[in-house]
Design a protein around this motif. Structure first.
Motif, mmCIF file in Angstrom:
data_model
loop_
_atom_site.group_PDB
_atom_site.id
_atom_site.type_symbol
_atom_site.label_atom_id
_atom_site.label_comp_id
_atom_site.label_asym_id
_atom_site.label_seq_id
_atom_site.Cartn_x
_atom_site.Cartn_y
_atom_site.Cartn_z
ATOM 1 N N ARG A 161 12.023 0.812 9.515
ATOM 2 C CA ARG A 161 11.055 1.755 8.960
ATOM 3 C C ARG A 161 11.199 3.107 9.640
ATOM 4 N NH1 ARG A 161 7.480 -2.450 7.691
ATOM 5 N NH2 ARG A 161 7.114 -2.779 9.900
ATOM 6 N N SER A 182 14.316 4.739 8.408
ATOM 7 C CA SER A 182 14.104 5.238 7.055
ATOM 8 C C SER A 182 13.301 6.537 7.078
ATOM 9 C CB SER A 182 13.388 4.169 6.237
ATOM 10 O OG SER A 182 13.076 4.637 4.959
ATOM 11 N N ALA A 207 18.897 6.205 4.799
ATOM 12 C CA ALA A 207 18.567 5.279 3.715
ATOM 13 C C ALA A 207 18.847 3.844 4.137
ATOM 14 C CB ALA A 207 19.360 5.623 2.474
ATOM 15 N N ASP A 249 7.680 -2.137 2.802
ATOM 16 C CA ASP A 249 7.855 -0.700 2.722
ATOM 17 C C ASP A 249 8.615 -0.344 1.444
ATOM 18 O OD1 ASP A 249 8.534 1.955 2.985
ATOM 19 O OD2 ASP A 249 8.818 1.819 5.144
ATOM 20 N N ALA A 289 9.963 2.238 0.643
ATOM 21 C CA ALA A 289 11.134 3.072 0.898
ATOM 22 C C ALA A 289 12.355 2.226 1.247
ATOM 23 C CB ALA A 289 10.851 4.052 2.024
ATOM 24 N N ARG A 344 19.164 6.538 -3.096
ATOM 25 C CA ARG A 344 18.148 7.134 -2.236
ATOM 26 C C ARG A 344 18.663 8.420 -1.586
ATOM 27 N NH1 ARG A 344 13.574 6.121 -0.913
ATOM 28 N NH2 ARG A 344 12.593 7.184 0.835
ATOM 29 N N PRO A 365 16.041 11.496 -2.443
ATOM 30 C CA PRO A 365 15.166 10.846 -1.463
ATOM 31 C C PRO A 365 13.747 10.638 -1.987
ATOM 32 C CG PRO A 365 16.409 12.633 -0.469
ATOM 33 C CD PRO A 365 16.607 12.748 -1.954
ATOM 34 N N PRO A 419 11.889 6.350 -5.579
ATOM 35 C CA PRO A 419 12.018 5.051 -4.904
ATOM 36 C C PRO A 419 13.334 4.386 -5.267
ATOM 37 C CG PRO A 419 10.417 4.946 -6.703
ATOM 38 C CD PRO A 419 10.750 6.397 -6.509
#
Lengths: 368, 368
Positions: free
Chosen positions: A153, A156, A161, A171, A173, A329, A333, A336
């Motif tokens: 996390r 990220s 990515a 998450d 992301a 991603r 960015p 999603p």
DNA sequence: ATGAAAGCGCTAACAT
DNA sequence: ATGTTAGCGCTTTCAT
């Protein structure tokens, strides 16, 4: 891309560090560094550089055996053009195929893939710490523990990515790409049930998934329950995730003193090969005395004796989707990144005892 | 090394790029960038920085979740602290073991190891081109073609330490670490001869070594000649280097119409597993109808049916020595880096037909 | 159509 | 015991 020096002989260099830099090329070509950069990065046309100039630059670069310095380029660009695959087990050919496909997809997107081997949690955390330093733009990894999730996390959030293989986190992301293990475990078990087996044991990989629920097991249990078997019919042996582990599982079952199960659903094909071997050693016939079904479809299973029935994972698909997700991603960015949950496919061969060795679709062979 | 942010939550960053830099840490700690660098690189004690200052710096770094930028550090230091393993075949567990040992040795020497998968020549050359940009301080690779050797020599001349696995070249700056394949091929063949076999075929990996003489074959031939067999007794089948290739070799032999050889000496264990499988499919018994000896000792061979007799390579030793050789060169570029030629070890199991399944030393089992 | 100049983030020589 | 300064090699505005 990188020009080769005339004849294996490195050209004489000039700079303070002894390396040939773009400035040397510029001087030799009688142009500025800017021009060199433009030409060598393909922007020569767009910037409207004359073909003559471009040729001069290329010539000089070739003569000097110039290669751009990666550290400098990355520092300036704030990106590396690299993707990293954090591999939890290089010894399992499963990952070789996933990696191959990921590498191909990365190449198509203009990225290069490198691999870091990281088996245990400490190694994975160390690798992630390296990634925090910006050695790569994106990472594909498994994330079996909370500590690893935390680290991911953080990664990220720093703009690197991340996509996980198989492990799903919360998450948004960090998308996950994997196969539906629950359905796979269910299909494998149901296949054995359909062949008439009742006492079906599951050989599981020990400590394989400390964090996530063991989905294969859930599928296995569900199939047993649907067949009207008591929940305690489930019999699970936990052993290390390796061929030797598979053999060890059989040894444990044998040592129990109770009658052997009629069938084994094994965590993955590697372990199943070990189990097959141990059963053979013990004088048991597969599938005559005991049926075996593996999981993941590694090519090895097609070369075992007997050939292994398994639930095949779309490994190339997995690798490709993972790489594409990371790149998506990176390219945007904000949006999603996509994850995926792919179905496994039951491949009926010999070890389960179904007669027809034909490969059937995911629905499971209605063989018996 | 890398400090973790308070609670998975990334600390707010400030700089133009959004990244936290050592300057931010310096400001927050009320010291200069130099001090931050010194402290975080462990030079704080030597430089005589007060413990209080050191603590302040560490504190600030932790609070900001600071991680040094690799590109900047590498650019400045003119080194990366990395070693790269150029892996020709991720799917063969052989390399997993070599890599594991290389990684461990690298870690001991303060280096980190990463892996690039590069199966064919083009991929290898591309990877070497990447290395020219300074992404790594050293490389461990195979070098089967002249083009690759040229590229490696160039790399080496640029100060990147190279060591080859198995392939020997003529550049003293590029040592080789490998096992004595000629002796191994000789031992395997002699073992089969000692068991009474005369018509012994060799299954070889096609295109595996375009450049170098195929040493296994030389050992194989020498053993046949020493046994008084005519040179044309040598029968060689060339197939792809894979399990499927091993199976294909058997199919070819079967299709010849001539009587099958009494024994097979196979290029590596992976291929031998494929051959074992194909022989079983064809209704042939191993070792009853035909004996098989593999090469390299991958763990898989211990789990096949029958278990595979092989010439085991000291894979961990190989990986360790390769990494150490690279690091030796890096630590002292003047001194010629060490190479090594290690012996293989005949491991007698079942597939050759020797009774005692005990593992014997390199001299070869005097079984029959 | 090309060049000058600034700066990415870090470390290390040289002050103080 | 700590700070100032320069520069690693590259790309990229901005100016001409």
């Amino acid at each position: 891309m990188a020009a080769r020096p005339p004849a294996g002989q490195p050209a004489t260099t000039e700079g303070a560090t002894g390396r040939t830099t773009s400035l040397h090329v510029a001087r030799r070509a009688g142009v500025s560094q800017t021009t060199v950069s433009l030409v060598l990065n393909g922007g020569g046309g767009k910037a409207g550089l004359s073909p003559a100039t471009q040729e001069k630059v290329r010539q000089a670069a070739a003569e000097l055996g110039y290669t751009p310095n990666n550290a400098a380029r990355n520092l300036r660009r704030q990106r590396t053009g690299n993707l990293t695959f954090l591999c939890p087990d290089l010894g399992n050919p499963y990952f070789a195929e996933v990696i191959g496909a990921a590498q191909a997809a990365a190449a198509e997107g203009g990225y290069l893939l490198d691999i870091i081997a990281a088996q245990d949690e400490a190694a994975k955390l160390q690798a992630i710490a390296r990634l925090r330093g910006g050695i790569s733009d994106g990472v594909i990894t498994t994330a079996p523990t909370t500590a690893i999730w935390d680290a991911l996390r953080d990664l990220s959030a720093r703009g690197i990515a991340c996509v996980t293989l198989q492990d799903r986190g919360d998450d948004p992301a960090i998308p996950a790409v994997g196969v539906d293990l629950e359905a796979g475990g269910h299909a494998a078990t149901r296949h054995l049930l359909a062949l008439g087996h009742r006492r079906i044991a599951h050989v599981s990989g020990r400590q394989s998934f400390p964090l996530r629920a063991r989905e294969r097991v859930h599928g296995y249990r569900r199939a047993l329950e649907e067949a009207g078997l008591a929940p305690d019919a489930a019999s699970i042996v936990e052993v290390p995730n390796s061929m030797a582990g598979g053999a060890e599982a059989v040894a444990q079952l044998l040592a129990r003193g109770t009658p052997l199960p009629e069938a084994l659903f094994v965590f993955n094909d590697n372990m199943a090969i070990g189990a097959l071997h141990a059963l053979h050693r013990a004088g048991l016939r597969v599938p005559g005395d005991i049926a075996v079904v593996g999981f993941d479809g590694v090519s090895l299973g097609a070369f075992s004796t007997p050939m292994l029935t398994t639930v095949e994972h779309p490994r190339a698909e997995l690798g490709r989707l993972a790489a594409e997700s990371v790149m998506a991603r990176l390219n945007d960015p904000a949006r999603p990144a996509p994850g995926a949950l792919l179905p496994g496919r039951l491949v009926v061969r010999e070890s389960c005892g179904a007669r027809g060795a034909a490969e059937t679709g995911k629905g499971g062979a209605r063989a018996a």
